[in-house]
Design an enzyme around this catalytic site. Structure first.
Site, PDB file in Angstrom:
ATOM      1  N   LYS A 192       0.808  14.279   1.408  1.00 54.56           N
ATOM      2  CA  LYS A 192      -0.595  14.997   0.641  1.00 54.56           C
ATOM      3  C   LYS A 192      -0.969  16.352   0.428  1.00 54.56           C
ATOM      4  O   LYS A 192      -1.299  17.025  -0.432  1.00 54.56           O
ATOM      5  CB  LYS A 192      -1.815  14.164   1.582  1.00 54.56           C
ATOM      6  CG  LYS A 192      -1.931  12.442   1.611  1.00 54.56           C
ATOM      7  CD  LYS A 192      -3.246  12.154   2.998  1.00 54.56           C
ATOM      8  CE  LYS A 192      -3.070  10.603   2.563  1.00 54.56           C
ATOM      9  NZ  LYS A 192      -4.224   9.962   1.543  1.00 54.56           N
ATOM     10  N   LYS A 223      -8.776  14.035   3.858  1.00 61.53           N
ATOM     11  CA  LYS A 223      -8.272  13.148   4.119  1.00 61.53           C
ATOM     12  C   LYS A 223      -7.010  12.668   4.762  1.00 61.53           C
ATOM     13  O   LYS A 223      -7.220  14.051   5.594  1.00 61.53           O
ATOM     14  CB  LYS A 223      -7.365  12.975   2.696  1.00 61.53           C
ATOM     15  CG  LYS A 223      -6.435  14.345   2.531  1.00 61.53           C
ATOM     16  CD  LYS A 223      -5.722  13.832   1.143  1.00 61.53           C
ATOM     17  CE  LYS A 223      -7.019  13.264   0.035  1.00 61.53           C
ATOM     18  NZ  LYS A 223      -6.629  13.157  -1.007  1.00 61.53           N
ATOM     19  N   ARG A 224      -6.433  11.578   5.947  1.00 56.46           N
ATOM     20  CA  ARG A 224      -5.583  11.792   6.966  1.00 56.46           C
ATOM     21  C   ARG A 224      -4.080  12.752   6.343  1.00 56.46           C
ATOM     22  O   ARG A 224      -4.150  13.537   5.773  1.00 56.46           O
ATOM     23  CB  ARG A 224      -5.286  10.569   7.310  1.00 56.46           C
ATOM     24  CG  ARG A 224      -5.625   9.592   7.627  1.00 56.46           C
ATOM     25  CD  ARG A 224      -6.080   9.990   8.629  1.00 56.46           C
ATOM     26  NE  ARG A 224      -4.801  10.251   9.794  1.00 56.46           N
ATOM     27  CZ  ARG A 224      -4.771   9.271  11.496  1.00 56.46           C
ATOM     28  NH1 ARG A 224      -5.796   8.185  11.149  1.00 56.46           N
ATOM     29  NH2 ARG A 224      -3.868  10.029  11.164  1.00 56.46           N
ATOM     30  N   HIS A 229       0.758  -1.283   0.252  1.00 53.47           N
ATOM     31  CA  HIS A 229       0.040   0.573   0.313  1.00 53.47           C
ATOM     32  C   HIS A 229       0.219   1.685  -0.019  1.00 53.47           C
ATOM     33  O   HIS A 229      -0.077   2.616   0.093  1.00 53.47           O
ATOM     34  CB  HIS A 229      -1.136  -0.182   1.336  1.00 53.47           C
ATOM     35  CG  HIS A 229      -1.876  -1.107   1.219  1.00 53.47           C
ATOM     36  ND1 HIS A 229      -3.251   0.457   0.554  1.00 53.47           N
ATOM     37  CD2 HIS A 229      -2.237  -2.125   1.019  1.00 53.47           C
ATOM     38  CE1 HIS A 229      -4.020  -1.296   0.321  1.00 53.47           C
ATOM     39  NE2 HIS A 229      -3.257  -2.487   1.454  1.00 53.47           N
ATOM     40  N   LYS A 249     -14.765   8.342  -4.885  1.00 51.81           N
ATOM     41  CA  LYS A 249     -15.666   8.667  -4.125  1.00 51.81           C
ATOM     42  C   LYS A 249     -15.879  10.288  -4.962  1.00 51.81           C
ATOM     43  O   LYS A 249     -17.148  10.282  -5.155  1.00 51.81           O
ATOM     44  CB  LYS A 249     -15.459   8.418  -3.240  1.00 51.81           C
ATOM     45  CG  LYS A 249     -15.025   7.617  -1.963  1.00 51.81           C
ATOM     46  CD  LYS A 249     -14.700   7.304  -0.741  1.00 51.81           C
ATOM     47  CE  LYS A 249     -14.186   6.215  -0.080  1.00 51.81           C
ATOM     48  NZ  LYS A 249     -13.024   6.738   1.311  1.00 51.81           N
ATOM     49  N   THR A 266      -8.326   6.679  -2.178  1.00 52.59           N
ATOM     50  CA  THR A 266      -9.918   6.023  -2.798  1.00 52.59           C
ATOM     51  C   THR A 266     -10.755   7.299  -2.502  1.00 52.59           C
ATOM     52  O   THR A 266     -11.942   7.216  -3.513  1.00 52.59           O
ATOM     53  CB  THR A 266     -10.094   4.746  -2.142  1.00 52.59           C
ATOM     54  OG1 THR A 266     -10.207   5.441  -0.828  1.00 52.59           O
ATOM     55  CG2 THR A 266      -9.721   3.464  -2.592  1.00 52.59           C
TER      56      THR A 266
HETATM   57  C1  LIG Z   1     -12.148   7.359   1.658  1.00 54.53           C
HETATM   58  C2  LIG Z   1     -11.672   7.431   2.766  1.00 54.53           C
HETATM   59  C3  LIG Z   1      -9.993   7.775   3.498  1.00 54.53           C
HETATM   60  C4  LIG Z   1      -9.285   7.710   2.289  1.00 54.53           C
HETATM   61  O1  LIG Z   1      -9.296   9.123   1.877  1.00 54.53           O
HETATM   62  P1  LIG Z   1      -8.242   9.255   0.775  1.00 54.53           P
HETATM   63  O2  LIG Z   1      -8.307  10.516   0.037  1.00 54.53           O
HETATM   64  O3  LIG Z   1      -7.698   8.444  -0.524  1.00 54.53           O
HETATM   65  O4  LIG Z   1      -6.783   9.741   1.543  1.00 54.53           O
HETATM   66  C5  LIG Z   1     -10.074   8.025   4.139  1.00 54.53           C
HETATM   67  N1  LIG Z   1     -10.940   8.221   5.389  1.00 54.53           N
HETATM   68  C6  LIG Z   1     -12.378   8.406   5.310  1.00 54.53           C
HETATM   69  C7  LIG Z   1     -13.195   8.548   6.433  1.00 54.53           C
HETATM   70  C8  LIG Z   1     -12.816   7.315   3.830  1.00 54.53           C
HETATM   71  O5  LIG Z   1     -14.199   7.787   3.971  1.00 54.53           O
END
Ligand SMILES: *Cc1c(COP(=O)(O)O)cnc(C)c1O
Length: 757
Positions: free
Chosen positions: A500, A494-495, A314, A605, A601
Site C-alpha cells: 500500500k 488503511k492497514r 481477495h 468511501k 473500498t
Molecule cells: C474501509 C476500511 C478499510 C479498507 O480500506 P482500504 O483503503 O480499502 O484498504 C480498512 N479499515 C477500516 C476501518 C475501514 O473502514
C-alpha cells in the site's frame, strides 16, 4: 407503543429513572435494548434459496446509529433526545466498537450484510465471536504497541439463540454456542442475522499485551482475531478457528434446511454459500462429510456442494493464498483428510497439470484450488483484479473453467458511509436532487446539473470545511494534537502494508520538509494524515510506522516547517475514526503498487464524501478514473502489466531499486532516514533496517514511482488553490459514487451467483 413510551418504560425498569434523568451511558443501554429488540422481532425475508455468507471477519463497527437508521427511527430518537436537551451523538459515543476484522475484507462483509438486508434478500452471515477482536493500538516511544480490545460489555448486541453444535476435533469435541446479531434492513420490515459462534468457556483477557497460551484451544479458540501466525502454534490455532466456524456453520445450514422441510439431497436448490476468501474453505469437505453421513453418495454430496458454493478471491499476493500442511488438518479434523484426498484425486482426473492440484508434493493443501474445483463461481473484486486472475494468477484454472470466472466490483453501504457519517453532505444532496438516491444511488449523477451552480459549490466547500473542523476538535480531545483545519487534508487510511506504500508517502513528506527548510514553501499548508495498524508480527510495517511517527515529531518541533507541513498518525485507526475522518478528507491517497490492491473500498468511501483520489491505476481506482474522467482524479505510476513484467524472472528486466535510488531527486529522500535529525528522534536500528530495505530490496517498488508521485501531488496541491474548480472535482466524484454502492454489488451477486429468488 411509540418510541418515547418504550424508552421511558425501559429506563424506568432498568434504572428507576425517567429518560431525561439518565446519564449518556444509561440512555445508551436503554436505546441498545430498544433497537436490539425491535430488530430481533422482525421476520427474516422469504425465498426459495437462502444465502450463508461465510467470513472469518465482519468489521461491523458501532451498530447503534446504523440500526436506528435501518429501523427508520433515527430522526425520531434524535428529536426526542434533543427535546430533553440531550445529544444522540454523545449517547452513541458510549458504544464500544466491535473490531471483528482487520480491514477491507472484514468491512466488505459488513457492508454486504447491510445491503443484503436492505434489499430484502434472505441471507445471513456466519463467523466467529472474537472476544478481543483486533488489538488496540497505542504509540509508545514512536512505536506501535498492542493491547487487547475487550469490546464485549455486559450490555451488547448479541442475542442468545440457545442453539449449539458439537464440533469434532481430532482427540476432543468442542461445543460451539451460537450468538446472533440482528441485521435490520433499511426500507423494509425484515431482518437477517449475523451468526457468531463461540466456545462455551472463553478465557479471561491475557495479563499483558496480546500474548496467550495458543495451545489452550478449548478456552482461547475465539479470543483473538487471527492469532499471530508467525509460529506454528498460532497457525495451528487458526486452523482450529476455521474448522470450528465451518463445522458449526454447516450444521446450522442443515438444521435450517430440515426446518424448512427439505432433505439434504435438496441442499443446492435451497442454499447458497459464499466463501469470503479462503478462510472458510473447509466448509466444502465438511459439508460433504455431513451429507454423506446423512445418506448421500459421495457423487451426490459433491454435486450438491459444488452447486451451492461460490468463492471470492481477495488478493493476488501469493503469500496470502492459504496453504495448510495436511498434517495440520490431520490433527485438527482428521475426518476431513480422506475427503480432501478424494477431492484431489478427482481434480487430477480433470487436469493432470500439477499446478491446479489440491494437494501438492510438499503435503500442502491449497485452499483456493479446492474452492475453484468444487465451487460454481470464482469472482475477483474489481475489473482489473479479475482480469489479472484470468490472465496470470489463476490462468490455469481459467483455461479449465472459463465459465466460473466473473467480476464483482466491491461496494460500500452509502447508508453508513454517507448518510450516517456525513449528515451535512446528505442534507445538501437532498436539497439538490431529493431523497430518492438512497434507494437508487445512480441518481447521484443528478448532482452534475449543479456543476456551474456557484451557490451549491460554495455550500459543498462549507460542508467539507465544517467536517474538517469537527475532526480537528475530535483529534484534539482524544489525542491532544492540534491541526490547522484551513490546511489541505491529505489522507491515507488503511492497514499498514508495504504494497500500500505508506513508505512512499513518507518520502513525499521528507521531500516537502527538505524544500521548506530550503525556503521553498508549498502553495498551501498541507496536513498529511495517516491511520494504520500493522500486524503484530510484520516487522517492516512497524519500521514504517516508526518512520512516520518520527517525522511527525520532527516537524512538530520545527517552528519553520510546522506552519506549512504537518504529519499526524491517528492512534488506533478503526471504523469509528474512519467515519470521522472520511468526511474531512480533501485528497484520498490510493497509491498501492499497480496490480497489488485487489480493489480497495476506502477509495470508494472517500470519493463518495468528496475527496479527490490521488492514485495508481490499481484495483477499483481504475474504475473510479473511468467514471470521473481525467480532470477529476490524479493518477500516476507504472501500470500493472509493466509491474507484472518487472516481477517476472523470465522477462530479464527485474526491478533493481538502486537504479532509482541513485538519482539526484531520490537519494536525498531515502538517505534522510539516516540523517542526524531523524536518528536523534528514532531508533537507529529500525531506521537503518528500513533504509537498507528501500535501497536493496524495495519489493513493492516505491522508488520506481516516487518521483512521479511527488510531481503529481504537487500539481494537486496547486490546483486545490483554485477553490471553484476543486469544488467541481468534489461534486463530480460524489455524483459518480453511486456505482460503488454495495447495493449494486449485491444485486449482481444475486443475479449472477446466488439466485435467491
Ligand atoms: C474501509 C476500511 C478499510 C479498507 O480500506 P482500504 O483503503 O480499502 O484498504 C480498512 N479499515 C477500516 C476501518 C475501514 O473502514
Amino acid at each position: 407503543m411509540d418510541i418515547k413510551e418504550n424508552l421511558t418504560q425501559l429506563t424506568n425498569e432498568q434504572f428507576g429513572l425517567a429518560p431525561d434523568q439518565c446519564s449518556d451511558r444509561q440512555l445508551y443501554e436503554a436505546l441498545l435494548k430498544l433497537t436490539c429488540r425491535m430488530a430481533a422481532e422482525r421476520p427474516a425475508p422469504a425465498g426459495e434459496r437462502k444465502l450463508y455468507y461465510f467470513s472469518a471477519e465482519f468489521l461491523i463497527g458501532k451498530l447503534l446509529d446504523n440500526n436506528l437508521l435501518a429501523l427508520g427511527i433515527r430522526d425520531q430518537v434524535r428529536e426526542l433526545l434533543s427535546g430533553m436537551g440531550r445529544d444522540l451523538n454523545a449517547v452513541e459515543e458510549q458504544e464500544p466498537e466491535p473490531s471483528l476484522g482487520n480491514g477491507g475484507l472484514g468491512r466488505l462483509a459488513a457492508c454486504f450484510l447491510d445491503s443484503i438486508a436492505a434489499l430484502g434478500l434472505p441471507g445471513d452471515g456466519v463467523g466467529l465471536n472474537y472476544h478481543y477482536g483486533l488489538f488496540h493500538q497505542k504509540f509508545v516511544g514512536n512505536k506501535q504497541t498492542e493491547t487487547p480490545d475487550p469490546w464485549l460489555e455486559q450490555e451488547n448486541w448479541l442475542i442468545s439463540t440457545g442453539k449449539s453444535f458439537t464440533v469434532p476435533f481430532g482427540g476432543f469435541d468442542l461445543t460451539a454456542k451460537l450468538w446472533d446479531v440482528a441485521v435490520p434492513g433499511a426500507y423494509n420490515n425484515y431482518a437477517n442475522r449475523l451468526h457468531l459462534f463461540d466456545v462455551e468457556e472463553p478465557a479471561a483477557p491475557p495479563e499483558s499485551g496480546i500474548n496467550f497460551d495458543k495451545t489452550d484451544v478449548v478456552h482461547h479458540l475465539t479470543s483473538f482475531l487471527y492469532p499471530d501466525d508467525g509460529d506454528d502454534q498460532g497457525r495451528l490455532l487458526r486452523v482450529y478457528q476455521q474448522y470450528f466456524m465451518v463445522s458449526a456453520g454447516a450444521q446450522l445450514i442443515l438444521q435450517e434446511l430440515e426446518e424448512r422441510g427439505y432433505g439434504p439431497g435438496e441442499l443446492a436448490d435451497h442454499v447458497a454459500i459464499q466463501i469470503n476468501d479462503t478462510h472458510p474453505s473447509m466448509v466444502i469437505p465438511e459439508m460433504i462429510r455431513l451429507l454423506t453421513a446423512r445418506g448421500l453418495s459421495m457423487d451426490d454430496a459433491i454435486s450438491q456442494i459444488s452447486r451451492a458454493c461460490a468463492y471470492t478471491n481477495h488478493t493476488i499476493l501469493a503469500e496470502a493464498l492459504e496453504k495448510w500442511p495436511v498434517y495440520f488438518i490431520e490433527r485438527v479434523a482428521p475426518q476431513l483428510v480422506p475427503i480432501i484426498r478424494e477431492l484431489d484425486r478427482r481434480a487430477r482426473e480433470v487436469s493432470s497439470d500439477p499446478t491446479v492440484a489440491i494437494l501438492d508434493n510438499n503435503g500442502l493443501v491449497h485452499m483456493a484450488h479446492m474452492d475453484i474445483h468444487y465451487g460454481c463461481s470464482v469472482n475477483g473484486v474489481a475489473a482489473l483484479h479479475t482480469e489479472i486472475l484470468k490472465k496470470a494468477e489463476l490462468k490455469a484454472f481459467y483455461d479449465l473453467y472459463p465459465d466460473k470466472f466473473n467480476n464483482k466490483t466491491n461496494g460500500v453501504t452509502l447508508r453508513r458511509w454517507m448518510e450516517a457519517c456525513n449528515p451535512d453532505l446528505t442534507a445538501l444532496i437532498d436539497q439538490c436532487i431529493g431523497p430518492d438516491w438512497r434507494q437508487n444511488p445512480d441518481q447521484l449523477v443528478g448532482l452534475l446539473a449543479f456543476i456551474d451552480d456557484e451557490h451549491v459549490l460554495n455550500r459543498l466547500l462549507a460542508v467539507k470545511q465544517s467536517a474538517k473542523e469537527r475532526f480537528c476538535r475530535e483529534l484534539r480531545d482524544v489525542q491532544g494534537v492540534e491541526l490547522d483545519p484551513n490546511s489541505l487534508f491529505d489522507v491515507q487510511i488503511k492497514r499498514l502494508h508495504e504494497y500500500k506504500r505508506q513508505q512512499m508517502n513518507a518520502l513525499y513528506v521528507i521531500a516537502k520538509y527538505l524544500e521548506i527548510r530550503a525556503g521553498r514553501l508549498p502553495e498551501k499548508p498541507i496536513t498529511v494524515i495517516f491511520g494504520a495498524k500493522a500486524a503484530p508480527a510484520y516487522v517492516m510495517a512497524k519500521h514504517i510506522i516508526h518512520l512516520i511517527l518520527c517525522l511527525q515529531k520532527l516537524i512538530e518541533n520545527d517552528p519553520a516547517v510546522r506552519p506549512w507541513l504537518r504529519v499526524v498518525m491517528i492512534e488506533n485507526y478503526n471504523v469509528t475514526w474512519a467515519e470521522q475522518l472520511i468526511p474531512a478528507a480533501d485528497i484520498s491517497e490510493q497509491i498501492s503498487l499497480a496490480s497489488k490492491e485487489a480493489s480497495g473500498t476506502g477509495n470508494m468511501k472517500l470519493m463518495a464524501n468528496g475527496a479527490v483520489t490521488l492514485g495508481t491505476m490499481d484495483g477499483a481506482n481504475v474504475e473510479i478514473a473511468e467514471l470521473v474522467g481525467p480532470d477529476n482524479i490524479y493518477t500516476f505510476g507504472a501500470h500493472s502489466d509493466r509491474v507484472i513484467h518487472l516481477y517476472d524472472d523470465k522477462g530479464g528486466e527485474r526491478y533493481r531499486p538502486v537504479d532509482y535510488y541513485h538519482t539526484p531527486k531520490v537519494e536525498p529522500l531515502v538517505d534522510f532516514l539516516l540523517s542526524p535529525e531523524l536518528l536523534g528522534i528514532g531508533d537507529p536500528y529500525s531506521l537503518a533496517a528500513l533504509w537498507r530495505d528501500m535501497k536493496g530490496k524495495d519489493w513493492f517498488m516505491a522508488l520506481l514511482d516516487v518521483e512521479e508521485y511527488i510531481a503529481v501531488k504537487d500539481l494537486a496541491v496547486r490546483q486545490y488553490g483554485d477553490r471553484k474548480s476543486w469544488a467541481r472535482k468534489m461534486l463530480t466524484n460524489i455524483a459518480k459514487a453511486g456505482y460503488f454502492s454495495s447495493d449494486r454489488t449485491i444485486k449482481q451477486y444475486n443475479e449472477d451467483i446466488w439466485h435467491l429468488g
